[in-house]
Design an enzyme around this catalytic site. Sequence first.
Site, PDB file in Angstrom:
ATOM      1  N   GLU A  63      45.680  39.785  36.538  1.00 35.05           N
ATOM      2  CA  GLU A  63      46.761  39.480  37.469  1.00 35.05           C
ATOM      3  C   GLU A  63      47.360  38.106  37.183  1.00 35.05           C
ATOM      4  O   GLU A  63      48.582  37.910  37.254  1.00 35.05           O
ATOM      5  CB  GLU A  63      46.244  39.525  38.904  1.00 35.05           C
ATOM      6  CG  GLU A  63      45.789  40.891  39.368  1.00 35.05           C
ATOM      7  CD  GLU A  63      44.312  41.162  39.098  1.00 35.05           C
ATOM      8  OE1 GLU A  63      43.740  42.046  39.732  1.00 35.05           O
ATOM      9  OE2 GLU A  63      43.732  40.457  38.228  1.00 35.05           O
ATOM     10  N   ARG A 283      34.746  40.276  27.539  1.00 33.33           N
ATOM     11  CA  ARG A 283      35.695  40.052  28.634  1.00 33.33           C
ATOM     12  C   ARG A 283      35.373  38.769  29.391  1.00 33.33           C
ATOM     13  O   ARG A 283      36.262  38.023  29.782  1.00 33.33           O
ATOM     14  CB  ARG A 283      35.650  41.258  29.576  1.00 33.33           C
ATOM     15  CG  ARG A 283      36.389  41.102  30.893  1.00 33.33           C
ATOM     16  CD  ARG A 283      37.863  41.019  30.707  1.00 33.33           C
ATOM     17  NE  ARG A 283      38.573  41.076  31.968  1.00 33.33           N
ATOM     18  CZ  ARG A 283      39.855  40.811  32.109  1.00 33.33           C
ATOM     19  NH1 ARG A 283      40.573  40.469  31.054  1.00 33.33           N
ATOM     20  NH2 ARG A 283      40.436  40.892  33.286  1.00 33.33           N
ATOM     21  N   GLY A 322      41.164  32.081  26.529  1.00 33.43           N
ATOM     22  CA  GLY A 322      42.536  31.843  26.111  1.00 33.43           C
ATOM     23  C   GLY A 322      42.762  31.906  24.612  1.00 33.43           C
ATOM     24  O   GLY A 322      43.769  31.377  24.124  1.00 33.43           O
TER      25      GLY A 322
END
Length: 438
Positions: A63, A283, A322
């Site tokens: 999100e 993840r 990132g």
Amino acid sequence: MTAVATIWRLAAAAAAPALPAWLALRAARGKEFPARLGERRGRSTLPRPPGPLLWIHAASVGETQSILPVLPRLRDGSPDLAVLLTTATVTAARLIPARLGFAADPARSGIFPGAPWLIHQFAPLDVPAWIARFLDHWRPDAAAFVESELWPNLLAAVAARRIPAALINARLSPRSAARWRRAGSLATHLLGTFSIILPQSAADAARLAGLGAPPLAPAGNLKFAAPPLPVDEAERARLAAVLGSAPVWVAASTHPGEEERVLEAHALARQALPDLRLILAPRHPERGAGVAGLAHRLGFPATRRSAGEGPVGSVWVLDTLGELGLAYRLGLGAFVGGSLVAKGGQNPLEPARLGRPVALGPHTEHFAEIAAGLVSAGAASRVHTPGALADWVVRLVRDPAWREAAGKAGAAFAAPHQGVLDRTVQALLRLIPRETKG
């Protein structure tokens, strides 16, 4: 308030005394920042900025990634606007400065030097008193919730204070829709909080309408409007030199129970391609040591990015935040995780946008429309077993014509849909009342 909402409110209030201990346990496990635990109870040491304040809640990494391109556009449209961005996870908090290029330590503060208009806080848990404390302090002029954040006490408090609210990039899976239907009129009550709902897809719009949502805006997915993942080009060149001519594939955003299958596929593919390398990016980066240990047990001495180790062996664990943009550019193609296990899948547009062929397992419910579109375009392939994934990897290396065609198809499919971004920004700016609290 519905009977179910009343029961939820009472249960949350009753659970509140035990929640600080639960939060402390999460902090000990690295799932909360100890210095910022007060934010989960609605407390903040930061002042409310003057002028109009838009509160945006993005629960986790996916999100947050989808909303970040919206933020600078909001400032362009309203230069005096401040944005309070809340998340529920530490990984999402770390992502914000990494993606926006801010020098900040999210473990200690939600302030970003050089961007005083943006503040990050952790969202309060759905406890009425903690939500009231949060809203009393920040006094947002409008609120926006990303994808599927439907917390009863939170939305009840927003409605009671007449804070204009939007549900943006709204997503509702068939499974979630079925659960909400079992809750009776609660979903209709919660969806009625929003004056604007922007669904991701026509299917999401239909499911939301079936639960009694108010009139919906045209469908569009912010993930289509995201820019390509960033990369440090000098670092990419350095690592490419380390890897040399060895073929490289990527397994990204993998979950527990999935790495075993990925490593089995890697072992099978290496029977045909002995110099094959794998970049394995879990993840949740904090799982890096465990993933590297698993690789060792399965016969692959793995190195870890977070330990300062380079891709010098068969498996390189990219356990940093990132840097998927780096991984995808180093690899020939990517398997996108959360799809060989029942997690609903992660975002396959990210490698496709960079021209990389994509492999997906059967579980892509969270990205059903995107996954189906990529498969139909010839940009993505379905794999159901380690053997099928190994076959895909071998083809990735040995069939450059197919690899190029699949990569071009993915890039074309994932070309930014600027209209989605424009509609979202305009909808959010319309939420801000002309006279603000300041």
